[in-house]
Design an enzyme around this catalytic site. Structure first.
Site, short mmCIF file in Angstrom:
data_model
loop_
_atom_site.label_atom_id
_atom_site.label_comp_id
_atom_site.label_asym_id
_atom_site.label_seq_id
_atom_site.Cartn_x
_atom_site.Cartn_y
_atom_site.Cartn_z
N ASP B 96 0.86 -1.18 0.00
CA ASP B 96 0.00 0.00 0.00
C ASP B 96 0.90 1.24 0.00
O ASP B 96 2.13 1.12 0.01
CB ASP B 96 -0.96 -0.03 1.19
N ASP B 270 -7.88 -7.52 0.11
CA ASP B 270 -6.94 -7.76 1.22
C ASP B 270 -7.61 -7.38 2.51
O ASP B 270 -8.49 -6.51 2.53
CB ASP B 270 -5.69 -6.89 1.07
N CYS B 308 -13.57 -28.45 7.55
CA CYS B 308 -12.33 -27.91 6.99
C CYS B 308 -11.24 -28.98 6.92
O CYS B 308 -11.16 -29.85 7.79
CB CYS B 308 -11.86 -26.75 7.87
N CYS B 310 -7.89 -28.11 6.57
CA CYS B 310 -6.60 -27.42 6.71
C CYS B 310 -5.71 -28.18 7.69
O CYS B 310 -6.16 -29.06 8.43
CB CYS B 310 -6.80 -25.97 7.19
N CYS B 313 -7.08 -28.15 11.28
CA CYS B 313 -8.29 -28.94 11.50
C CYS B 313 -8.04 -30.44 11.29
O CYS B 313 -8.69 -31.27 11.90
CB CYS B 313 -9.43 -28.43 10.62
N HIS B 339 -5.80 -21.61 10.06
CA HIS B 339 -7.14 -21.97 9.62
C HIS B 339 -7.83 -20.81 8.92
O HIS B 339 -8.44 -20.98 7.86
CB HIS B 339 -8.00 -22.44 10.79
#
Lengths: 374, 374
Positions: B96, B270, B308, B310, B313, B339
């Site tokens: 930015d 974002d 999930c 991931c 998880c 996660h």
């Protein structure tokens, strides 16, 4: 193979020093010795994932009975299927007895033959830890190696107190043996005490090793005493420990102490040093400590430790790690911690290689030259 | 391929909604759009390693000009070989302009045509950020996409102020273009402002998109306004943005806003939401937020989010993560953060699939049913 769930396999004795190379077998795999055990006090090696700890080469970690008893509670860990499953660690686990922590919290009047009364450091509630309770908790946790509930005397302690204390530790060991429920899957290690007195170390070693146990530990040293006293206590204790069983020196983790212990025939070590130093932004190297937070690393675009091939040193400039530490970024602590654990695990690998090469004495001499810059 | 270092490749338009599936190409690789960009404010996605961010599927991350300027200083990053090398991130980086941060630190009298005077949040020293300085810093950082120095009006802002502000933002964009040195390797995106006024959004869009730039962003929304205002501002702005260039909606990251933005033809988003929520022990799921610190997870031995797959998880019981959070263990924050980022990256994957299937409208409807439990 052995009547114990955990047993020692001897591989080689260093001709130069008498140090021993071996392998310890547990229900969750084997690890080469002498070995350093990273500490995961609250069921997590601070900042690290279990995969990271494994990829660094650790075969066994240590966790704390006292902390897990208070939080989340050993019953929750048991219901989760034990500590291995709870924290997703596939290797071996050793738990201490909780004694070290509760003795530091208790007043002298709260130490009785029954056990130790103390106040929780979390919520202040009054609790009693006994040999039976410590076994019950460690049985719940399901660690491969469980430690006897003992008293680790502060340094210095008077001869009379240390003697009464070691005798109580022996009586407590009997109670531990009687109440330990999972003898087939969890190996109970006895702990030799005796403060800084050779005669007491001998008495304790005789008493403790008279029990038929799978392994033994040296407790109550590396508690603030000068190094010569530390060395002489190992010198007089190790020869009294059985040759066919693992020998564990509790709370030791500085590079020089690890080498000295290995040289004297110790197989296992643990210490919070690498994680604690990492969280303070300091790293271990063959040339002593480096404080990565220091200004001198602000424009150092080489690795933190140019002689290291760990994940942190391979991939990140020292200037980046310093930036993360100054900016309070978690990842900076991760990188320093990673390096420190890796460094100690690699150091033990080098120690084992030196034993195999019958040259641990030379290794020590060279290491000291570099470490102390002499 | 393109005269710009960063360019948009269109793949498919959703027949049901008009949402677009594409790919953005940068000097450090390509990523599929609509895309969520995890935020690494101080050159680190809080708690995560770059490898973790990459394995989750992120192709681009965002970092902050203001923070890196103050610490470690953009010159140090330049000397390290740029942000990618400094932080060991192989993918694309967007920075930015620093405008958002300095405007929140500055007093009204400190905002002039020249730039913005403010006091450093670290040591209080007085600094001046101008369009030229922002370009100089971002040129030092070497990010693939750099953002124009603009004013993001607070909500609410008066029409008169918002108009004067957007016109200054346009003049500042000209100065950004004039001072940007690396046009071949770093793509400058212009930012459309105009607060919550449709007429002003149109004026700003016309002015900003009149410049020959590789991409454009919508700034100054998702700043506290109600959702209907948020939606109507995107509705009126996106159609004014070129079809052949990436469209970036700044500061947006809640699941519903990501879906609404994608549906309206936005390509990039974002937000600090997944990392910030993770550090507070809260996770995102298809059924809304779950506060893992809560008592109800104390004996929940299933994954935090049963839907999930991931790393967190798949490998850890919710009860373990809760324990880590309660015990202030860093690894608990790592697991929740992992996660959350994974969840948003997967959500965008599902959004892209729905666009490819011409069914993003159905996807939104089903998602809202589950997310809001209606």
């Amino acid at each position: 193979m052995s009547k114990y769930p955990v047993y020692y396999e001897h591989i080689h004795t260093c001709k130069q020093t008498g140090a021993r190379l071996g392998r310890v077998h547990t229900p969750h795999g084997s690890f080469m010795t002498p070995a350093f055990m990273p500490v995961g006090t609250q069921a997590s090696v601070k900042g690290m994932s279990p995969e990271e700890v494994a990829e660094m080469g650790a075969g066994i970690i240590l966790s704390n009975t006292y902390h897990l008893w208070l939080r989340p509670g050993s019953e929750i860990v048991r219901k989760a299927g034990g500590l291995h499953k709870f924290m997703n660690w596939k290797g071996s686990v050793l738990t201490d007895s909780g004694g070290f922590q509760v003795f530091s919290l208790a007043k002298p009047k709260d130490i009785t033959e029954e056990g130790v009364k103390f106040s929780s450091h979390i919520d202040g509630r009054k609790l009693l830890l006994t040999p039976e309770k410590s076994m019950e908790i460690q049985n719940d946790l399901g660690s491969d190696i469980i430690m006897a509930f003992d008293e680790c005397c502060p340094y210095p302690s008077e001869h009379g107190y240390a003697k009464r204390s070691l005798e109580r530790t022996t009586r407590w060991l009997e109670r531990c043996i009687d109440s330990h429920k999972n003898k087939d899957s969890q190996a109970l290690f006895g702990i030799i005490q005796g403060s800084m007195y050779e005669d007491l170390r001998k008495i304790s070693a005789e008493q403790i090793t008279s029990f038929d146990l799978p392994g033994f530990a040296i407790g109550g040293i590396s508690v603030g005493e000068p190094k010569n006293l530390f060395l002489s206590m190992i010198d007089c204790t190790v020869p009294l420990m059985p040759e066919d069983k693992p020998r564990y020196l509790m709370g030791v983790g500085s590079p020089d102490y690890l080498i000295e212990g290995s040289l004297r025939g110790v197989d296992m070590f643990d210490c919070v040093l690498p994680t604690r130093m990492g969280r303070h932004g300091t790293i271990l190297t063959d040339h002593g400590k480096r404080i990565i937070r220091d200004k001198c690393f602000a424009e150092d675009f080489g690795p933190m430790d140019p002689e290291c091939d760990c994940y942190a040193c391979r991939n990140y400039p020292a200037a980046y790690v310093r930036h993360l530490l100054k900016a309070n970024e978690m990842f900076g602590l991760r990188l320093c911690t990673y390096h420190n654990i890796y460094y100690l695990l690699k150091l033990m690998e080098r120690v084992r290689q030196a034993i195999a090469d019958d040259s641990l004495g030379d290794f020590k001499e060279n290491f000291y030259k570099s470490y102390y810059g002499s």
